[in-house]
Design a protein around this motif. Structure first.
Motif, PDB file in Angstrom:
ATOM      1  N   THR A 164       0.831  -1.211   0.000  1.00  0.00           N
ATOM      2  CA  THR A 164       0.000   0.000   0.000  1.00  0.00           C
ATOM      3  C   THR A 164       0.860   1.253   0.000  1.00  0.00           C
ATOM      4  N   ILE A 165       1.847   1.289   0.869  1.00  0.00           N
ATOM      5  CA  ILE A 165       2.734   2.460   0.926  1.00  0.00           C
ATOM      6  C   ILE A 165       3.466   2.640  -0.396  1.00  0.00           C
ATOM      7  N   HIS A 166       3.990   1.534  -0.939  1.00  0.00           N
ATOM      8  CA  HIS A 166       4.759   1.632  -2.174  1.00  0.00           C
ATOM      9  C   HIS A 166       3.880   2.049  -3.351  1.00  0.00           C
ATOM     10  N   ALA A 167       2.626   1.610  -3.360  1.00  0.00           N
ATOM     11  CA  ALA A 167       1.720   2.004  -4.444  1.00  0.00           C
ATOM     12  C   ALA A 167       1.524   3.516  -4.478  1.00  0.00           C
ATOM     13  N   TRP A 168       1.288   4.122  -3.309  1.00  0.00           N
ATOM     14  CA  TRP A 168       1.094   5.572  -3.267  1.00  0.00           C
ATOM     15  C   TRP A 168       2.389   6.314  -3.613  1.00  0.00           C
ATOM     16  N   GLN A 169       3.533   5.766  -3.235  1.00  0.00           N
ATOM     17  CA  GLN A 169       4.808   6.375  -3.615  1.00  0.00           C
ATOM     18  C   GLN A 169       5.009   6.317  -5.123  1.00  0.00           C
ATOM     19  N   LEU A 170       4.701   5.173  -5.716  1.00  0.00           N
ATOM     20  CA  LEU A 170       4.843   5.023  -7.165  1.00  0.00           C
ATOM     21  C   LEU A 170       3.891   5.958  -7.911  1.00  0.00           C
ATOM     22  N   GLU A 171       2.679   6.099  -7.401  1.00  0.00           N
ATOM     23  CA  GLU A 171       1.720   6.977  -8.059  1.00  0.00           C
ATOM     24  C   GLU A 171       2.145   8.437  -7.949  1.00  0.00           C
ATOM     25  N   ALA A 172       2.666   8.831  -6.795  1.00  0.00           N
ATOM     26  CA  ALA A 172       3.162  10.203  -6.634  1.00  0.00           C
ATOM     27  C   ALA A 172       4.309  10.470  -7.597  1.00  0.00           C
ATOM     28  N   LYS A 173       5.205   9.505  -7.741  1.00  0.00           N
ATOM     29  CA  LYS A 173       6.339   9.656  -8.657  1.00  0.00           C
ATOM     30  C   LYS A 173       5.859   9.774 -10.096  1.00  0.00           C
ATOM     31  N   ARG A 174       4.872   8.957 -10.479  1.00  0.00           N
ATOM     32  CA  ARG A 174       4.345   9.017 -11.843  1.00  0.00           C
ATOM     33  C   ARG A 174       3.731  10.375 -12.141  1.00  0.00           C
ATOM     34  N   LEU A 175       2.981  10.914 -11.199  1.00  0.00           N
ATOM     35  CA  LEU A 175       2.332  12.201 -11.412  1.00  0.00           C
ATOM     36  C   LEU A 175       3.346  13.330 -11.554  1.00  0.00           C
ATOM     37  N   LYS A 177       3.920  15.521 -14.833  1.00  0.00           N
ATOM     38  CA  LYS A 177       3.522  16.894 -14.537  1.00  0.00           C
ATOM     39  C   LYS A 177       1.995  17.024 -14.455  1.00  0.00           C
ATOM     40  N   ARG A 178       1.409  16.087 -13.689  1.00  0.00           N
ATOM     41  CA  ARG A 178      -0.030  16.093 -13.484  1.00  0.00           C
ATOM     42  C   ARG A 178      -0.333  16.183 -11.998  1.00  0.00           C
ATOM     43  N   GLY A 179      -1.539  16.650 -11.679  1.00  0.00           N
ATOM     44  CA  GLY A 179      -1.961  16.725 -10.293  1.00  0.00           C
ATOM     45  C   GLY A 179      -2.691  15.463  -9.873  1.00  0.00           C
ATOM     46  N   TRP A 180      -2.970  15.356  -8.568  1.00  0.00           N
ATOM     47  CA  TRP A 180      -3.635  14.173  -8.038  1.00  0.00           C
ATOM     48  C   TRP A 180      -5.048  14.007  -8.576  1.00  0.00           C
ATOM     49  N   ILE A 181      -5.634  15.068  -9.102  1.00  0.00           N
ATOM     50  CA  ILE A 181      -6.984  14.977  -9.632  1.00  0.00           C
ATOM     51  C   ILE A 181      -7.063  13.994 -10.797  1.00  0.00           C
ATOM     52  N   SER A 182      -5.926  13.720 -11.435  1.00  0.00           N
ATOM     53  CA  SER A 182      -5.892  12.793 -12.574  1.00  0.00           C
ATOM     54  C   SER A 182      -5.509  11.377 -12.159  1.00  0.00           C
ATOM     55  N   SER A 183      -5.381  11.127 -10.867  1.00  0.00           N
ATOM     56  CA  SER A 183      -4.940   9.818 -10.390  1.00  0.00           C
ATOM     57  C   SER A 183      -6.103   8.849 -10.232  1.00  0.00           C
ATOM     58  N   PRO A 184      -6.110   7.729 -10.970  1.00  0.00           N
ATOM     59  CA  PRO A 184      -7.174   6.733 -10.760  1.00  0.00           C
ATOM     60  C   PRO A 184      -7.106   6.111  -9.368  1.00  0.00           C
ATOM     61  N   LEU A 185      -5.910   6.056  -8.787  1.00  0.00           N
ATOM     62  CA  LEU A 185      -5.789   5.515  -7.431  1.00  0.00           C
ATOM     63  C   LEU A 185      -6.526   6.391  -6.430  1.00  0.00           C
ATOM     64  N   LEU A 186      -6.385   7.699  -6.567  1.00  0.00           N
ATOM     65  CA  LEU A 186      -7.086   8.610  -5.666  1.00  0.00           C
ATOM     66  C   LEU A 186      -8.596   8.512  -5.854  1.00  0.00           C
ATOM     67  N   TRP A 187      -9.048   8.467  -7.091  1.00  0.00           N
ATOM     68  CA  TRP A 187     -10.486   8.405  -7.360  1.00  0.00           C
ATOM     69  C   TRP A 187     -11.081   7.085  -6.861  1.00  0.00           C
ATOM     70  N   ALA A 188     -10.394   5.971  -7.095  1.00  0.00           N
ATOM     71  CA  ALA A 188     -10.905   4.679  -6.639  1.00  0.00           C
ATOM     72  C   ALA A 188     -10.962   4.629  -5.117  1.00  0.00           C
ATOM     73  N   THR A 189      -9.943   5.176  -4.467  1.00  0.00           N
ATOM     74  CA  THR A 189      -9.931   5.213  -3.003  1.00  0.00           C
ATOM     75  C   THR A 189     -11.057   6.093  -2.480  1.00  0.00           C
ATOM     76  N   ALA A 190     -11.305   7.218  -3.150  1.00  0.00           N
ATOM     77  CA  ALA A 190     -12.389   8.111  -2.744  1.00  0.00           C
ATOM     78  C   ALA A 190     -13.747   7.428  -2.874  1.00  0.00           C
ATOM     79  N   VAL A 191     -13.915   6.646  -3.935  1.00  0.00           N
ATOM     80  CA  VAL A 191     -15.162   5.891  -4.103  1.00  0.00           C
ATOM     81  C   VAL A 191     -15.348   4.917  -2.946  1.00  0.00           C
ATOM     82  N   ASN A 192     -14.275   4.213  -2.578  1.00  0.00           N
ATOM     83  CA  ASN A 192     -14.347   3.271  -1.459  1.00  0.00           C
ATOM     84  C   ASN A 192     -14.730   3.977  -0.160  1.00  0.00           C
TER      85      ASN A 192
END
Length: 350
Positions: A182-193, A197-212
């Protein structure tokens, strides 16, 4: 290698028959949903373990499209199954709630997560979206980041939270892999963004977590405690199945961080019943050596062999002394222990 439809491809339809059977039980005999799922688990384990004819699956080949469409069709079936599970448990006695939650978790874990995994390895954006849907259904969307960008890079190394170390029991492995992944997934997603040069609003991980989070908050706000139990239990059991399979797949096998992934770095099983239900997932060495290869094309490569299919190994792994007694002698088998050149280069998934 054949890419046209073969009669043997029909075996993959088992991936639709089980959830449809459970859906029928939920609607007509909800008191049998849990026991039905358990009987299927034990039956598959017994067939894998004791029927000699079940130890070999059909050779690689067949229709990639047929299996892919089977996986796609599974998604609305699972969504319907969970919707029915919510409807049934909201009105049922607690004993039925537990059974329905167990039956649902068995399907969303054994098949839903397995199919999400395969869809996530597709180059098709719709397939990858469907993978996100399935993983969001079990409150574990971080898998869609960590598996492809983390595990497939570090599998069978000390740095991979999803690879079990020699002598590590399943029950010690589980908290390490859940927290670490879990920790590594969020680190990888932050690095990808940052790189894109994108914000968290474009992250499917953030949106899926928000839905949950929103879905759970809605259940709590409505004080639907039986539904809450159903949703959390099926998710937890599904994740247990996922991480126990992760434990099995690389247990005690290791490679250097820069060493290419070879057949000696994953455990395999070619039992036809399990592979039919799990889209050839047990041909795991070829999957890691060729991460983009569709499941229908995976080959039964030489390498470390499990004593039985995943259904039986799940039961063995749950009892550490028994697991160690069965597996440790296999780690020294000379057939695959030789450190020859890797058969391929580890690919990056989805």
């Amino acid at each position: 290698m054949a890419t046209t439809f073969r009669v043997s491809d029909l075996r993959f339809l088992a991936g639709l028959l089980l959830p449809l059977g459970l859906l029928f039980n939920m609607l007509v005999h909800p008191d049998r949903a849990g026991i039905g799922a358990f009987v299927i688990w034990i039956a598959v384990a017994l067939v894998d373990g004791f029927w000699p004819g079940a130890h070999r699956s059909p050779p690689a080949g067949g229709s990639v499209g047929f299996l892919r469409w089977t996986l796609r069709l599974y998604v609305p079936v699972q969504v319907a199954l969970l919707a029915v599970g919510i409807w049934v448990t909201a009105r049922a006695e607690w004993a039925i709630v537990v059974g329905v939650a167990y039956g649902a978790g068995f399907l969303t874990g054994a098949q839903g997560i397995t199919f999400a995994h395969e869809l996530g390895h597709s180059r098709n954006k719709v397939d990858r979206f469907l993978g996100w849907v399935l993983m969001t259904c079990v409150n574990y969307p971080q898998f869609m980041v960590e598996h492809y960008r983390g595990h497939h890079v570090k599998a069978a190394t000390h740095d991979d939270p999803a690879s079990a170390r020699l002598g590590e029991s399943l029950w010690r492995f589980l908290p390490r892999t859940v927290v670490g992944s879990t920790i590594h997934a969020w680190q990888l997603e932050a690095k990808r963004l940052v790189e894109m040069k994108r914000g968290w609003i474009s992250s499917p991980l953030l949106w899926a977590t928000a839905v949950n989070v929103a879905f759970l908050a809605g259940i709590v706000a409505l004080a639907e405690w039986k539904v809450l139990f159903f949703w959390l239990f099926q998710s937890a059991f599904a994740v247990w199945l996922l991480e126990t399979v992760n434990y099995i797949e690389h247990y005690g096998l290791s490679r250097a961080p820069r060493e290419p992934f070879g057949v000696q770095h994953a455990w395999n099983a070619d039992h036809v019943v399990s592979n039919s239900l799990l889209a050839n997932l047990q041909r795991h060495s070829d999957h890691h050596v060729n991460a983009w290869k569709p499941a229908a094309q995976l080959e039964a490569l030489p390498g470390p062999q499990l004593p039985t299919g995943y259904a039986g190994c799940l039961l063995l792994a749950a009892v550490p002394p028994l697991w160690f007694r069965v597996m440790h002698p296999r780690l020294t088998e000379p057939r695959w222990q030789r450190n020859g050149p890797a058969l391929g280069r580890e690919g990056a998934g989805g």
